[in-house]
Design an enzyme around this catalytic site. Structure first.
Site, PDB file in Angstrom:
ATOM      1  N   HIS A 145       0.820  -1.208   0.000  1.00 54.04           N
ATOM      2  CA  HIS A 145       0.000   0.000   0.000  1.00 54.04           C
ATOM      3  C   HIS A 145       0.862   1.271   0.000  1.00 54.04           C
ATOM      4  O   HIS A 145       1.939   1.315   0.582  1.00 54.04           O
ATOM      5  CB  HIS A 145      -0.980   0.006   1.175  1.00 54.04           C
ATOM      6  CG  HIS A 145      -0.341  -0.080   2.528  1.00 54.04           C
ATOM      7  ND1 HIS A 145      -1.018  -0.514   3.630  1.00 54.04           N
ATOM      8  CD2 HIS A 145       0.896   0.205   2.964  1.00 54.04           C
ATOM      9  CE1 HIS A 145      -0.232  -0.475   4.681  1.00 54.04           C
ATOM     10  NE2 HIS A 145       0.948  -0.042   4.290  1.00 54.04           N
ATOM     11  N   ASN A 146       0.366   2.281  -0.695  1.00 55.06           N
ATOM     12  CA  ASN A 146       0.998   3.608  -0.783  1.00 55.06           C
ATOM     13  C   ASN A 146       2.315   3.613  -1.561  1.00 55.06           C
ATOM     14  O   ASN A 146       3.010   4.635  -1.574  1.00 55.06           O
ATOM     15  CB  ASN A 146       1.254   4.213   0.603  1.00 55.06           C
ATOM     16  CG  ASN A 146       0.002   4.292   1.446  1.00 55.06           C
ATOM     17  OD1 ASN A 146      -1.080   4.570   0.944  1.00 55.06           O
ATOM     18  ND2 ASN A 146       0.142   4.037   2.742  1.00 55.06           N
TER      19      ASN A 146
END
Length: 339
Positions: A239-240
């Site tokens: 994620h990210n």
């Protein structure tokens, strides 16, 4: 197909007769009347080339061994680029008329371009948009409010979660999941509490993702895969993560959450990148390496943790003789104890 036509199309030279060829094949599986690419002269000795009608040969190889070629040859500067172009000549993309399978489900207010092809048992969520000339293969699941640009190919059983954005000319191979929750939890005395991820995944133009990959959506922001990046099979993107433009990421690599990968980065097979790590533009990481801290300078790195590739090679060479050093030191110690 005439050799002269092929040579002209790819900007190459022709030596010998302007023969007709019916196909392109590998020297290990030669088809009748075929054009065979040759980049190693030893292969002429290892394989029977009687069926070969002509060769495609790098110019340096041809100049060195032209006296032993007894068949026509297309002479190229860039062997790999020639391979790509010749395959495209023999096997061009064939346009297909748009259709939506009777077994597909298209949600309310979803928009599908008229020339898009939607296969059996596809599900497209409400308010999603499928661009021109897309091919959505059987069994694909597309969530709500997903945008897919033009000329994309999504292979069977891919899942694309809600709110993802996919650019033009993107290819996603079978079994890949785009937009699943990131691995984010709060550790408490009661256990691990899940953090809901409300971000999304953005895949820019001309990206290709292999089979059975996982690209997690961001917690609050977007996970981004930059334009022109190519991802092999079995890759995990946390994620990210922000991956730059024109990167190459080889199979079984894992990139931890919130890491930032620069432009034109190459990650070899089974590389592990820790979370919150920054990797500079143009970096190359050798296979099975571990990146646990920032790399802020372009170069080639290997090892776990990574070091300069040349230093890593010296260390590996020295490590092979480590037992000799230990044995020598023990012997010296025993001799000193005797005195």
């Amino acid at each position: 197909m005439k050799l002269s036509y092929i040579a002209e199309k790819i900007g190459a030279g022709l030596s010998g007769e302007d023969a007709d060829v019916g196909n392109i094949s590998d020297i290990t599986e030669i088809a009748d009347n075929s054009l065979v690419l040759l980049n190693d002269i030893k292969m002429l000795e290892q394989y029977d080339t009687e069926k070969v009608s002509a060769f495609v040969v790098p110019v340096k190889l041809f100049d060195k061994y032209s006296n032993i070629f007894n068949k026509p040859a297309i002479i190229v500067d860039d062997y790999k680029y020639a391979l790509k172009c010749i395959i495209d000549i023999f096997y061009p993309d064939e346009p297909t008329a748009g259709f939506i399978s009777e077994s597909a489900h298209v949600g309310e207010d979803a928009v599908v371009a008229g020339d898009a092809c939607i296969g059996n048992n596809v599900s497209i969520g409400s308010c999603s948009k499928i661009g021109k000339a897309c091919e959505i293969k059987p069994g694909v699941i597309i969530g709500k409010n997903v945008f897919i640009g033009d000329n994309c190919t999504i292979y069977p059983n891919v899942t694309i979660y809600d709110n993802c954005i996919i650019g033009n000319n993107v290819i996603i191979h079978a079994g890949t999941v785009v937009g699943s929750d990131g691995f984010g939890f709060v550790n408490t005395k009661e256990g691990h509490l899940k953090i809901n991820h409300i971000g999304r995944v953005v895949i820019e133009d001309n990206v290709e993702i292999g089979s059975n990959c996982s690209v997690d959506k961001g917690t609050l922001s977007s996970t981004v895969i930059g334009e022109g990046t190519k991802i092999d099979n079995l890759v995990q993107v946390g994620h990210n993560v922000k991956i730059g433009k024109h990167c190459v990421i080889v199979a079984q690599t894992a990139i931890g959450g919130s890491s930032k990968i620069g432009n034109f980065v190459v990650l070899g097979g089974q590389v592990g990148v820790s979370d919150h790590v920054n990797v500079a533009d143009g970096v190359m990481i050798g296979s099975k390496s571990g990146v646990s801290s920032d790399i802020d300078k372009k170069g080639i790195y290997s090892g776990a943790p990574v070091v300069d590739h040349k230093l890593w090679r010296r260390n590996v060479t020295a490590f092979k003789d480590l037992y000799k050093v230990v044995r020598y030191m023990k012997k010296k110690e025993e001799e000193e104890n005797e005195h």
